[in-house]
Structure formats: structure tokens, C-alpha cells
Design an enzyme around this catalytic site. Structure first.
Site, PDB file in Angstrom:
ATOM      1  N   PHE A 191      61.739  66.537-121.238  1.00 22.09           N
ATOM      2  CA  PHE A 191      61.752  66.963-119.857  1.00 22.09           C
ATOM      3  C   PHE A 191      62.473  68.302-119.773  1.00 22.09           C
ATOM      4  O   PHE A 191      63.209  68.678-120.670  1.00 22.09           O
ATOM      5  CB  PHE A 191      62.449  65.901-118.985  1.00 22.09           C
ATOM      6  CG  PHE A 191      61.549  65.295-117.955  1.00 22.09           C
ATOM      7  CD1 PHE A 191      61.840  65.401-116.602  1.00 22.09           C
ATOM      8  CD2 PHE A 191      60.393  64.626-118.332  1.00 22.09           C
ATOM      9  CE1 PHE A 191      60.992  64.841-115.661  1.00 22.09           C
ATOM     10  CE2 PHE A 191      59.556  64.069-117.388  1.00 22.09           C
ATOM     11  CZ  PHE A 191      59.866  64.172-116.040  1.00 22.09           C
TER      12      PHE A 191
ATOM     13  N   GLU B  57      56.631  66.929-113.684  1.00 19.24           N
ATOM     14  CA  GLU B  57      57.094  67.732-114.809  1.00 19.24           C
ATOM     15  C   GLU B  57      56.627  67.139-116.134  1.00 19.24           C
ATOM     16  O   GLU B  57      56.479  67.849-117.129  1.00 19.24           O
ATOM     17  CB  GLU B  57      58.623  67.741-114.773  1.00 19.24           C
ATOM     18  CG  GLU B  57      59.263  68.678-115.748  1.00 19.24           C
ATOM     19  CD  GLU B  57      60.706  68.933-115.370  1.00 19.24           C
ATOM     20  OE1 GLU B  57      60.948  69.351-114.231  1.00 19.24           O
ATOM     21  OE2 GLU B  57      61.581  68.682-116.205  1.00 19.24           O
TER      22      GLU B  57
ATOM     23  N   ARG C 127      63.793  73.657-113.652  1.00 16.86           N
ATOM     24  CA  ARG C 127      62.893  73.905-112.531  1.00 16.86           C
ATOM     25  C   ARG C 127      63.169  75.192-111.779  1.00 16.86           C
ATOM     26  O   ARG C 127      62.236  75.872-111.341  1.00 16.86           O
ATOM     27  CB  ARG C 127      62.958  72.733-111.558  1.00 16.86           C
ATOM     28  CG  ARG C 127      62.356  71.498-112.160  1.00 16.86           C
ATOM     29  CD  ARG C 127      62.652  70.284-111.332  1.00 16.86           C
ATOM     30  NE  ARG C 127      62.047  69.111-111.964  1.00 16.86           N
ATOM     31  CZ  ARG C 127      62.104  67.899-111.482  1.00 16.86           C
ATOM     32  NH1 ARG C 127      62.734  67.685-110.340  1.00 16.86           N
ATOM     33  NH2 ARG C 127      61.544  66.888-112.116  1.00 16.86           N
TER      34      ARG C 127
ATOM     35  N   HIS D 257      61.500  70.417-103.083  1.00 15.95           N
ATOM     36  CA  HIS D 257      61.305  69.120-103.731  1.00 15.95           C
ATOM     37  C   HIS D 257      62.524  68.221-103.601  1.00 15.95           C
ATOM     38  O   HIS D 257      62.405  67.006-103.395  1.00 15.95           O
ATOM     39  CB  HIS D 257      60.997  69.355-105.205  1.00 15.95           C
ATOM     40  CG  HIS D 257      60.861  68.113-106.017  1.00 15.95           C
ATOM     41  ND1 HIS D 257      59.844  67.212-105.798  1.00 15.95           N
ATOM     42  CD2 HIS D 257      61.605  67.602-107.023  1.00 15.95           C
ATOM     43  CE1 HIS D 257      59.971  66.205-106.657  1.00 15.95           C
ATOM     44  NE2 HIS D 257      61.027  66.406-107.409  1.00 15.95           N
TER      45      HIS D 257
ATOM     46  N   ARG E  10      69.046  70.520-110.366  1.00 12.73           N
ATOM     47  CA  ARG E  10      68.914  69.202-110.991  1.00 12.73           C
ATOM     48  C   ARG E  10      67.854  69.237-112.073  1.00 12.73           C
ATOM     49  O   ARG E  10      66.786  69.841-111.902  1.00 12.73           O
ATOM     50  CB  ARG E  10      68.523  68.156-109.949  1.00 12.73           C
ATOM     51  CG  ARG E  10      68.331  66.762-110.546  1.00 12.73           C
ATOM     52  CD  ARG E  10      68.049  65.736-109.467  1.00 12.73           C
ATOM     53  NE  ARG E  10      66.741  65.864-108.849  1.00 12.73           N
ATOM     54  CZ  ARG E  10      65.587  65.531-109.407  1.00 12.73           C
ATOM     55  NH1 ARG E  10      65.557  65.054-110.634  1.00 12.73           N
ATOM     56  NH2 ARG E  10      64.455  65.685-108.745  1.00 12.73           N
TER      57      ARG E  10
ATOM     58  N   HIS F  61      60.405  72.702-106.713  1.00 13.12           N
ATOM     59  CA  HIS F  61      59.705  72.219-107.905  1.00 13.12           C
ATOM     60  C   HIS F  61      58.573  73.187-108.213  1.00 13.12           C
ATOM     61  O   HIS F  61      57.788  73.523-107.326  1.00 13.12           O
ATOM     62  CB  HIS F  61      59.150  70.818-107.646  1.00 13.12           C
ATOM     63  CG  HIS F  61      58.730  70.093-108.894  1.00 13.12           C
ATOM     64  ND1 HIS F  61      57.663  70.501-109.662  1.00 13.12           N
ATOM     65  CD2 HIS F  61      59.239  69.008-109.506  1.00 13.12           C
ATOM     66  CE1 HIS F  61      57.534  69.673-110.693  1.00 13.12           C
ATOM     67  NE2 HIS F  61      58.478  68.760-110.623  1.00 13.12           N
TER      68      HIS F  61
ATOM     69  N   GLN G   5      66.232  72.508-104.325  1.00 16.04           N
ATOM     70  CA  GLN G   5      65.366  72.666-105.500  1.00 16.04           C
ATOM     71  C   GLN G   5      63.910  72.857-105.101  1.00 16.04           C
ATOM     72  O   GLN G   5      63.362  72.114-104.297  1.00 16.04           O
ATOM     73  CB  GLN G   5      65.456  71.458-106.417  1.00 16.04           C
ATOM     74  CG  GLN G   5      64.601  71.619-107.678  1.00 16.04           C
ATOM     75  CD  GLN G   5      64.909  70.556-108.705  1.00 16.04           C
ATOM     76  OE1 GLN G   5      64.450  69.440-108.582  1.00 16.04           O
ATOM     77  NE2 GLN G   5      65.690  70.917-109.709  1.00 16.04           N
TER      78      GLN G   5
ATOM     79  N   LEU H 178      53.360  66.417-105.442  1.00 18.65           N
ATOM     80  CA  LEU H 178      54.016  66.680-106.713  1.00 18.65           C
ATOM     81  C   LEU H 178      53.097  66.459-107.910  1.00 18.65           C
ATOM     82  O   LEU H 178      52.483  65.405-108.038  1.00 18.65           O
ATOM     83  CB  LEU H 178      55.225  65.751-106.833  1.00 18.65           C
ATOM     84  CG  LEU H 178      56.002  65.838-108.139  1.00 18.65           C
ATOM     85  CD1 LEU H 178      56.700  67.178-108.228  1.00 18.65           C
ATOM     86  CD2 LEU H 178      57.021  64.706-108.203  1.00 18.65           C
TER      87      LEU H 178
END
Lengths: 557, 325, 303
Positions: free
Chosen positions: A113, A241, A272, A337, A372, A228, A226, A238
Site C-alpha cells: 500500500f 489504492e 496519497r 476522501h 494518512r 485521494h 486528504q 473511490l
């Protein structure tokens, strides 16, 4: 009037985890949720949940990645707790029934990730949030925890400096009731609907965050929003990721793998904030497609692998964009996001108001600092949901119930009445759209003084116009127009906090990126923003970042 | 009416309205809307709610087909409004009608009462019932075993299947596809230790044997869950575990006649399944059958390849025994 | 048109009129049928409930037999169609499973290579015989009859398996009825379940849905109903009396098998079509059916 020991506001993964633990501790627990719990936005979380569970992985590695990912704003003692607990939490959720994906030998799969040097995101297909939410909810059914679903909380009541209850509005029939409680754990999740482009559900309006704020809780680091990088162009839903974790590549309109430029080591799996800024830069400099989107190319994975590992990506891409990801790249663009900021809590989930606890996205411990990393939110919900549930139960045990919500109930009653009857000229949706547009344009991926100052003025002007709204629906049953009016008020309050914090912070860090202050400024700004509701205005103070092992360093990937 | 072939259609969207505060009966309202390619039915409902009639009530949240809030009856078929494209429906049918889910009472407008739905789900014990000694780490379950859950694990509890279930329509006590798919999810889960108890429960009336196999559930599920497949798996497991029910009796009767002659023996199946008293209760039907010359053969000639059939049955049995852990 | 004919079980037993009428119209329409006399029951879902693996192997045996003849399979039963299709689909899409099954079939000297298609006679009539061709052969005037179709769930669902008709808006049957000269009835129940699969488990629920479908068809003016599945026929015809009890009203709706309707239209006598076997007599309706008149030139000079 209803009475319980511990009230849990919100029935998502954090709320369900808190409820389970509080119930196990013997407290009389009740969940009060605007939505039926399985509708909570947790289910939209897709790609995975991080833990240093695999052989050879270490919690310290997980912690450092998280802290660096946070651009060194995260409170390191909190991150240590999170990462230490993570492996056991995966095991616990598995034992409770989460259908984690496994290989043929029976070992849990994990995937890489963003921002993690080692693959450590465990998953259930690409619907990990759904799987974890189901498990947490199943345990509530098993335990028989009391559930008040489709009740929208309108106020948290603080009496003599302590929580005494909340007022909630029953969506099915319009009744307002006082819920007395000794403690509340606020777990209302996201509140990103003040942005025009957001992956958030329509219902993600930060109600709990705003309620806690107005009840005297400090909000921490709200300016860190954040974006995304890979939302589906158009509906902005979404695209996980995990798609990049499985090998997906970002390409601009020229077919270039542009992330090689911005993040030579981690490329498409950079954190991100970096990827979003990269995409935005490509768009600003004319290398994106018309409309500002770029391509996420999964074609080299082949349809079979995509369907096996990323079925949701396949579903979204075909259903919402008419694109078969095995044959064509997916059009994606950044969208709001997650909000790193939220209700300030300690590691036990306690806020500065005795009796009010918080956990999950709506809280800020701080685990994620200025940005994050993917896979840490689901983890946070379980870990700190449990902490808060335990702390709330313990608090309730040694606390007496205070009475005194009657006055607030009457106030809310009058307010609802007013909302239903007022004949102002402003449509709720019109105000909401104006808010969303100005926040997106002025407090988005790239920020500057001028834009943000304009946004602040605009938000304050919108708040002034709020009393002139017209709900346009007089009914008591499922009056969503009324709910939207109440949500708008929460969005306005939170927006002001975000803009104020962003304006004040004269540096760039993590997701907060200013073109006029493009560098990170540790000497002046290695600190958390705290926002306080003073009745007629919002005040900002600051508190230091808690550092244990890792001194801040340059953040490149 | 929709102008076919145009990039933007102007069409009347017809929506079911019901407000118990105002009137006992339901009615339909219509609005003229522009419909662009890519717009979903939810997009149109939002347009109505935000800009034309704020009193219109409907549940929605994620708008990405994962929260299950927005299931409704669109042009006669239940599905999620957030992933149902409006233009293809208009191109096909020439109209757009949005109504609440079926098989559930309507609370207001498009908001259905899901109480009955949830009750059925609670009834099947929707949580893992593990054995006494869990391992220290995660359970070791090979992929192919975990994959059994795939036909059920993505259920978002939207209600679409129950809305279309013909068995539920005829019998409001029938547990229904969502509850039974969830039941399967635990029966098939290697970590669950209560399969036999579960199957006993689910073999009761209104359980797995009350599915009429109409396939609506498999057809309408927005998440690709296959409740009917799940139910059939549980039936087989129940029979394997020796759990008796009227349903298993009938299936076994059918099966036994197949193994005798290679074809169904209707007569024998009826006797074995209903028993003599049951058959006597059917005597008005039996009388009609005889009168109209429809009496099925009591004795049927085995097919020529009966020896082959028996051989194959033995081979299958051998394989099943070998596969059991 | 040549097919390996899969007669099913009920179609040659309690509903033997189905087999008889199928063969009569096949001959008339030039569909050559090579009957798979040695084929086993498709399982009808019930064998699958007890021993799915066996049903798969036995159906594979049937496919192998048809493949040996170089023919596709023709069915006259919605339930057979679904169960055969389901097995065939699995064998065609899962090479490991096919290999497994072939390992067993080898022991009885057979092998299936995945080359057989299975088609219901409804699809063959519409797609291959052709509606225009059928229309030309119609010898009887059905224009005064409102005819309700009953597909049976398993012929139109799942949409992913049956590639011809639209599961939401099926129209093959209605187009056939129209081509034969009748007036198709538009009603919801035509897509729904007759209830037969649970008749022996929950008779009341079965009769409730059974009655609802027929009452709806009648309310929409149906004189006659035709079905593509003999199991549906049992519920609709044999159990119509019970359905009437549950509904609390008379239904009186004659139910034909699809091949009987076609046979009637193309001039085969009701006796040969064995309509007398039906519990609900179609007699009254048939009396309204006259031979089609040839076009006659009007007399010159007026009456």
C-alpha cells in the site's frame, strides 16, 4: 427519554468496536446512528487493513512508515500503540469471522500500500471495509446490543462541565428525544461533504465532529484534508489504492508514467498527498485529459486477475464509467476522501470534556498527522474504537448520571420547529453547493493566502445566510430535507475550522500544501492546531507533537 | 416521452408517493427532467428532491453500490438506484417509473419498512460460532475453502432479493434469500463449528426447503451474491448430515427413483414424499389424475444404460468419500 | 433442423401429451428429432439437492451421447433446460471439472468435449423455424383468443445462462402467440413462479402463487394459458382446483403445453394433441376456434 450508561454515536466500524468492548465490560450500551449500521461509510473502504503480522515484518517498521507518511506530525506514542496492537487485532477480527483472503496454504494474503516499505495490508478481496463492518455488526447482533437506528443526533449536552446526554431526532417519525448517558463515544466518521468532489457518502457531514465541537471539545488538525488521488472521474467514487498495490500504473494524456518524476522510489505507490499533488500538477500544466483527469492503467493485469483481486474496481469501472479495466485505462482524478483532523482525544479516546470520548475518522489522536497512509483507517477504527469503548465503560462505572437535558430538549424542539416552518428565500441545496464549490476551489489540493482568505469570508457569509433557509418540507416522517438543513449547519461550522486552521498554518506539510509557503517548517510549525468553539467565534491554539523514537526528517519517496 | 437517440433526453419520471400524514392512499407524481448519458436513477431522484420537491423521501448514502441504502423498484425490477443508469432504461422501455421495494410495507414514498428483512437475518444467527480452541494466530483455512464464501460474502443487505422473492411473496414467514445466503456464509465457513445445528434450524419450515428456485434473487442481486446456489448447497449438506424434513424427504424420494431406473418415477416419488396419509389427503387430485388418464407409471422400465448409471454413481460416491477430511 | 431430443421424465409420464404433441409438431415443421432414449433425468433441481456431483456426471453423459450424434439437444421443459444449461455451462467453463467428469465417463466409454448447445423448443420455433414460416402454416383462427404465456422461471432466468430472451422483458412466447394468430396477454405473472418446486413442501404457499398468476391472467382477459414447462403444467392444470380453493374463487383457465398450442394452430386435431388428458377442460375455448378462412374475393355487383 431514554437512559443508558454508554452511548455510542455512529454504528460504523469504530462505533461497533467501541460498543462491543463497552458491552463486554458490563456497561449498558446503546448505539445511536443516523443510518442503519451496515450503511455506514466503513463499507466503502476497500483495499486493506495494515498490520506487521507477516513473518519478518516489525511494528516499528509499520510505525515509522506511518509517522513519515504523516509528515512527522503524528503523535508517535499513539502510533506505537496502534502498530503494536495491529497484529493481534487482525487475529481477533479473523477469529470473529472476517473472511480475510488467504493463499492455498491457508496463510493470510497481504498487499503493498502507499507509503509502506513492506507489503502489510491484509484484505478480503477489495471489500475489506465491508467484510470488517459485517463482522463487527454480527458481533453486535450476537451480543444483543441495543440499537437506535435512523436517529440523527442534534446536540451533545454538557452539564456542570460533564457529558450528561444527547438529543436525537428520529427520522422515521420526527420525534425528538433526550438520551441520558454517563459517557458518549462519538464515532460519526467522515465529514467531507463540504467539498464539491468527495468520495464520501452523501450522509458524511461530520455531524458528531460538529456536535462535539459545539459542546466544547477541541478539534485538532482540521486543516489536514486528504485528497485521494484515484477517484473515478465524474461521480468521484473511490477507486481503491489497492489497484495500484496490485500493479496499476498512472499515466497522463501523453501516456507517460508521470509518478516516476515525482516519486522515483515508490512511484505510483507514493503516499496519497504526493500522488494527488502530482496529478493536480499534471493537470495544471496541461498534461491531463480535458476535465483534469488522468489514466489508471490496469490492462496489463488482465481481466481475470482484476476480477479476482479487485472485483469492486471492476464493478465500479464498468457500472459507473462504462470502462472495462481489462481493456482500457480508468479515468481518475483527485477528490476529497478523508480528514486527518477531528475531535482531539488522548490514547484512551477521551476528549477534554469529561464523558465525551471519540474514535475513528471523526477523532484525531493524532495517528495520521498531516497525511494518512492507506490501510491505517480501518485499523484505527478497531484499535481506538476499542480503547474508547473500554474507557467510556470504565468512566461510566465510576460516574453518576446527571440529569438536565430538559432545557436543551426544548431548545432543539424549537429549533426543529423553526426549521420546519421558516419561509426564508434560500434553498438549502443552493447554499450547500456554494459551500462545496468554494471549499473545492479555494481550500483544495494546492492552497494560498488569497484563496483561503476568500474562502473564509465566503464561509462566514454563508453562515450568515443560513437563518434565511427554507427547508420546503413540513412532514414528520423521513423528512430528509430537514436532515439536510441540520447537516448543512454542521458542514458550515467544520468548514470554518478547516479554513481558519489552513490560513494560519504558514507551511506545507503532508496534505496541506501551500504555494505561498511550499516548504515544511518544523521550527515554527511542528505542532498541532486546536480549534475551540467560544460561542460567538472560533479560537485557535497549538500543542506540541509527541515524539518518541523518530526525529523528523526529510520526507521523500 | 423520450426522444430516442438524442444525447439529452427530456422525459417524465414517475415516482410513487405515499405520505401517511397526508392521505391513506398512494399516488404517483411526475416531473419532466433532462436525462444525460451516465446519469443514474439516484441522480434524477436527487434532482427532484433538491430542486423540485424536497418532500420526496428516499434512502441513500454511498452512491457507489456498497452501502445498500437505495434499493428500490425501478421499471418493475428491484435494484440500487445509484448504479442503475437511467438512459438505457428509457431507451428500452420509453418510461421511467420508480417505486419502493416489494414484499415490504411502505413507510413513506420510496422508503420501505425493512423490519421483516432484518428479523429474518437475525433469526439465522448471523455471526460466527467458532469451536472452543481457536489457534494462536489466524485460522489456517486454504484458499479454496475460503473461496466458498464468495457467493455470499459480499451481501450488502440491500433487500433487492427479498423484494423480488416469489416464495416470500406467497409466504411472508419464509426467511428469504438474504437471510439464507447469510446462513450459508457461516455453514460454508471452515471456522464455524455449528454447521449441523445450523442446518437443523434452517431445515425447519420457512427455511431452505421453502425456496421455490425461481432464480429472481440470483438475477437481481447488485453484488453478484447467489442466494439460490447457497440454499442448494445447504440442502445437500443437510441431507448429507442426515437431517430430515419434508423437503429432504421429497428430494430423496425423487433421487431414489432416479437410481432405480435412470428416470423420475412420479408415482413412487409422490408416495414416498407424501406418505400414505399424505397421499390420501391428495385424493381429490388423485381422482382427477385417474379420471383423465394421467396416472403415472407405478413401475418404470430402467433405461438401457442403467448399469452405466450405477457405475457412475459408485464413482461419484468414491470421490466424495475421498474428498471428506 | 435436426436435434437430439431430450424428452424429460414428466413429459412422457403424467404429461405424456407433451411428448406426443412435441413429436407431432416436429414432424409437421420439419424438425427431425433423434430421441435420447437412454438419457437420465436432468435432475430437476431435486437430484442436485441430494447429490450435485452425480447430477453433473449424469448430465455430462447425456451431453456426450448427443455430441456423439453430432447434434445439439432440444428440450421441451423449462426445468430440464435450466438444469442441463447449468451443468453444461459449468463443464464448458471449468476445464478441471470437465477433466474430472470425463475421467468418470471414460469408465463407461463416453467423453464430453463441450460441443453441445441445449435449446428449448420455444427458442427453436422462434429462431429457426421462424415466426413468418409458422404464420404461413396457421390453419386455425385464433384471433378471438387472449392467450397468456407462462414461461416458468427457469426458462428466462438466469439471464447470464440463457442467452436468447430478456429476463426482464421476455417476449419470445408472446411473439410466438402473435405469429400463431392469438392475442398475447400482458401480465406480470408470466415471468414468475408457478410454485411447483414447493408443492410438496409448502402446498399453501405454492397454491397462493399459483392462484395469483392465473387470477391475474384472467383479470387481464386470458381465455387460455400456454406453458413451456410440464412441471408448471402440473401446478397450473392438475392443481388448479386447489389453487381455486386458496384464492376463494373459480379460475377455469385451460392450460396448454406450448407444443399443443402450436399444434392446434397448424391444424392438428385436439384428439391427436391429447387435450382430453387435461384436468381443466379446454373444450369450451376450443369450440370458439374455427378453421381459418381463405381470403375470398367479394362478389361482383353487390349482395
Amino acid at each position: 427519554m431514554k437512559r443508558h450508561d454508554v452511548l455510542i454515536l455512529g454504528g460504523g466500524l469504530a462505533g461497533a468496536s467501541a460498543a462491543r468492548v463497552a458491552h463486554q465490560a458490563g456497561a449498558d450500551v446503546a448505539i445511536v446512528s443516523k443510518l442503519s449500521p451496515l450503511r455506514s461509510h466503513t463499507v466503502a473502504a476497500a483495499g486493506g487493513i495494515n498490520a506487521a503480522l507477516a513473518a519478518g515484518d516489525t511494528w516499528e517498521g509499520h510505525a515509522f512508515d506511518t509517522i513519515k507518511g504523516s509528515d512527522f506530525l503524528a503523535d508517535q506514542d499513539s502510533v506505537e500503540i496502534l502498530c503494536r496492537e495491529a497484529p493481534n487485532l487482525i487475529v481477533e477480527m479473523d477469529h470473529l469471522g472476517t473472511p480475510f483472503s488467504r493463499d492455498e496454504s491457508g496463510t493470510l494474503f497481504n498487499r503493498p500500500f502507499g507509503g509502506m516499505r513492506q507489503a502489510r495490508a491484509f484484505f478480503a478481496g477489495d471489500r475489506t471495509g465491508l467484510a470488517l463492518m459485517q463482522t463487527a455488526w454480527e458481533q453486535l447482533v450476537k451480543a444483543g446490543v441495543t440499537l437506535y437506528e435512523e436517529w440523527a443526533a442534534t446536540s451533545l449536552i454538557v452539564e456542570n462541565g460533564r457529558f450528561s446526554g444527547l438529543i436525537a431526532y428520529r427520522i422515521a417519525d420526527g420525534t425528538l428525544e433526550e438520551f441520558q448517558g454517563k459517557a458518549v463515544v462519538v464515532c460519526t466518521g467522515p465529514g467531507g461533504q463540504m467539498y464539491l468532489k468527495s468520495t464520501n457518502a452523501v450522509t458524511c457531514t461530520g455531524d458528531g465532529t460538529a456536535l462535539a465541537f459545539r459542546a466544547g471539545c477541541a478539534l485538532k488538525d482540521m486543516e489536514f484534508v486528504q485528497f485521494h488521488p484515484t477517484s473515478l472521474h465524474g461521480p468521484n467514487i473511490l477507486i481503491t489504492e489497492a489497484a495500484r498495490g496490485e500493479g496499476g500504473i498512472l499515466k497522463n494524456a501523453k501516456g507517460e508514467r508521470f509518478m516516476e518524476k515525482y516519486s522515483p522510489k515508490m512511484v505510483d505507490l507514493a503516499p496519497r498527498d504526493i500522488v494527488s499533488r502530482s496529478i493536480q500538477t499534471e493537470a495544471n500544466e496541461g498534461r491531463a485529459f480535458p476535465g483534469g483527469y488522468v489514466h489508471l492503467d490496469l490492462t496489463h493485469l488482465g481481466a481475470a486477475r482484476i476480477k479476482e483481486r479487485l472485483p469492486e474496481v471492476y464493478q465500479f469501472s464498468t457500472e459507473f464509467a462504462g470502462v472495462d479495466p481489462g481493456k482500457e485505462p480508468i479515468p481518475i482524478e483527485p477528490a476529497q476522501h478523508y480528514i486527518m483532523g477531528g475531535i482531539a482525544t488522548n490514547n484512551a479516546g477521551a476528549t477534554n470534556v469529561p464523558g465525551i470520548f471519540a474514535a475513528g475518522e471523526c477523532a484525531c489522536v493524532s495517528l495520521h498527522g498531516a497525511n494518512r497512509l492507506g490501510g491505517n483507517a480501518l485499523l484505527e477504527c478497531i484499535a481506538f474504537g476499542k480503547h474508547a469503548g473500554a474507557a467510556a465503560a470504565a468512566f461510566a462505572k465510576k460516574t453518576a448520571q446527571i440529569a438536565g437535558g430538559e432545557q436543551i430538549l426544548q431548545q432543539e424542539d424549537r429549533r426543529v420547529d423553526w426549521l420546519l416552518k421558516t419561509e426564508g428565500g434560500e434553498r438549502v441545496e443552493a447554499l450547500r453547493l456554494e459551500l462545496k464549490q468554494v471549499m473545492w476551489d479555494n481550500v483544495g489540493v494546492f492552497r494560498n493566502e488569497q484563496d483561503m482568505a476568500a474562502a473564509l469570508a465566503a464561509v462566514r457569509a454563508l453562515r450568515k445566510r443560513y437563518p434565511s433557509i427554507r427547508v420546503g418540507a413540513p412532514g414528520k416522517q423521513f423528512n430528509y430535507a430537514l436532515i439536510e438543513a441540520m447537516e448543512l449547519r454542521n458542514l458550515l461550522d467544520l468548514s470554518e475550522v478547516i479554513v481558519m486552521g489552513a490560513l494560519a498554518r504558514r507551511e506545507s506539510r503532508g496534505a496541506h500544501s501551500r504555494t505561498d509557503f511550499p516548504s515544511r517548517d518544523d521550527p515554527n510549525w511542528l505542532k498541532h492546531t486546536l480549534a475551540w468553539w467560544r460561542g460567538d467565534r472560533i479560537e485557535l491554539t497549538y500543542e506540541p507533537v509527541r515524539i518518541t523514537q523518530w526525529q523528523p526528517q526529510e520526507r521523500t519517496y | 416521452m423520450a426522444a430516442a437517440g438524442a444525447d439529452v433526453l427530456v422525459t417524465k419520471i414517475k415516482v410513487y408517493r405515499f405520505d401517511p400524514e397526508v392521505a391513506k392512499a398512494a399516488h404517483y407524481d411526475e416531473w419532466d427532467l433532462d436525462v444525460k448519458p451516465g446519469q443514474t436513477v439516484l441522480d434524477l431522484l436527487h434532482e427532484v428532491h433538491y430542486f423540485h420537491d424536497p418532500t420526496l423521501s428516499f434512502r441513500r448514502s454511498c452512491r457507489s453500490a456498497i452501502c445498500g441504502s437505495c434499493a428500490m423498484n425501478i421499471n418493475g425490477r428491484t435494484g440500487l438506484s445509484c448504479n442503475t443508469q437511467a438512459k438505457p432504461l428509457l431507451d428500452r422501455d420509453g418510461y421511467l417509473i420508480v417505486e419502493p421495494m416489494k414484499n415490504m410495507p411502505v413507510l413513506k414514498d420510496l422508503v420501505a419498512d425493512m423490519g421483516g428483512f432484518w428479523k429474518a437475518v437475525y433469526d439465522i444467527d448471523p455471526y460466527l460460532r467458532p469451536g472452543a480452541d481457536p489457534p494462536k494466530g489466524p485460522y489456517v483455512v486454504p484458499k479454496h475453502r475460503m473461496d466458498l464464501l464468495k457467493i455470499a460474502q459480499d451481501c450488502i443487505m440491500c433487500g433487492s432479493c427479498l423484494s423480488e422473492c416469489t416464495s416470500r411473496e406467497a409466504n411472508p414467514e419464509y426467511l428469504g434469500p438474504a437471510a439464507l445466503a447469510k446462513a450459508y456464509r457461516f455453514v460454508a465457513d471452515a471456522r464455524d463449528d455449528a454447521s449441523v445445528e445450523r442446518l437443523k434450524e434452517y431445515s425447519q419450515p420457512n427455511g431452505i426447503w421453502d425456496c421455490d428456485t425461481c432464480l429472481y434473487c440470483n438475477e437481481v442481486c447488485p453484488m453478484g451474491v447467489k442466494p439460490m446456489d447457497a440454499i442448494m448447497y445447504m440442502r445437500e449438506k443437510a441431507i448429507e448430515a442426515g437431517i430430515h424434513s419434508q423437503g429432504s424427504k421429497h428430494a430423496l424420494a425423487f433421487y431414489d427413483t432416479l437410481l432405480e431406473t435412470g428416470k423420475l418415477n412420479e408415482f413412487k416419488t409422490a408416495i414416498k414424499s407424501l406418505g400414505i396419509p399424505g397421499l390420501v389427503a391428495q385424493s381429490p387430485i388423485a381422482a382427477k389424475v385417474v379420471l383423465h388418464g394421467k396416472t403415472p407409471d407405478l413401475r418404470k422400465k430402467p433405461i438401457k444404460g442403467m448399469a452405466d448409471v450405477k457405475k457412475l454413481a459408485a464413482l461419484v460416491e468414491k470421490k466424495r468419500k475421498g474428498a471428506k477430511k | 433442423m435436426k436435434y437430439a431430443y431430450f424428452p424429460g421424465c414428466v413429459g412422457q409420464d403424467s404429461c405424456a401429451e407433451l411428448d406426443a404433441s412435441t413429436k407431432l409438431i416436429a414432424e409437421e415443421l420439419g424438425i427431425e428429432l433423434v430421441e435420447l432414449v437412454d438419457a437420465t433425468c436432468s435432475g430437476a433441481g431435486f437430484v442436485q439437492d441430494v447429490n450435485y456431483d452425480l447430477s453433473l456426471v449424469l448430465n455430462a453423459r447425456t451431453f456426450a451421447m448427443a455430441e456423439k450424434l453430432g447434434l445439439d439437444i432440444l428440450t421441451v421443459c423449462s426445468t430440464c433446460q435450466f438444469n442441463l444449461d447449468r451443468a453444461n455451462d459449468q463443464l464448458k467453463s471449468d476445464p478441471a471439472k470437465l477433466a474430472d467428469v470425463n475421467g468418470m465417463l471414460a469408465e463407461v466409454g463416453l467423453r464430453y468435449n463441450g460441443n453441445v448447445e441445449i435449446k428449448h423448443i420455444l427458442w427453436v420455433l422462434v429462431n429457426e423455424v421462424g415466426l413468418a414460416s409458422l404464420q404461413r402454416r396457421v390453419k386455425v383462427d385464433l384471433s378471438g383468443l387472449n392467450i397468456a404465456s407462462f414461461y416458468g422461471c427457469q426458462l428466462i432466468r438466469p439471464g447470464t445462462l440463457h442467452k436468447y430472451d430478456d429476463p426482464d422483458r421476455p417476449e419470445y412466447f408472446e411473439r410466438l402467440i402473435a405469429a400463431l394468430g392469438g392475442k398475447p396477454v400482458d401480465y406480470e405473472g408470466r415471468k414468475k413462479c408457478c410454485g411447483f418446486p414447493i408443492t410438496f413442501v409448502n402446498e399453501e404457499a405454492s397454491m397462493t402463487m399459483n392462484a395469483k398468476n392465473m387470477v391475474e391472467a384472467k383479470d387481464k382477459g386470458a381465455d387460455l394459458m400456454a406453458t413451456s414447462c410440464p412441471l408448471c403444467h402440473i401446478n397450473l392444470d392438475l392443481y388448479q382446483g386447489k389453487a381455486e380453493k386458496t384464492a376463494g374463487q373459480r379460475i377455469d383457465l385451460p392450460i396448454l403445453h406450448l407444443p399443443q398450442l402450436v399444434g392446434l394452430a397448424i391444424g392438428i386435431s385436439p384428439e391427436r394433441l391429447r387435450l382430453k388428458r387435461h384436468i381443466v377442460s379446454p373444450k369450451a375455448v376450443l369450440e370458439r376456434v374455427q378453421p381459418k378462412e381463405e381470403a375470398v374475393a367479394p362478389p361482383i355487383g353487390g349482395a
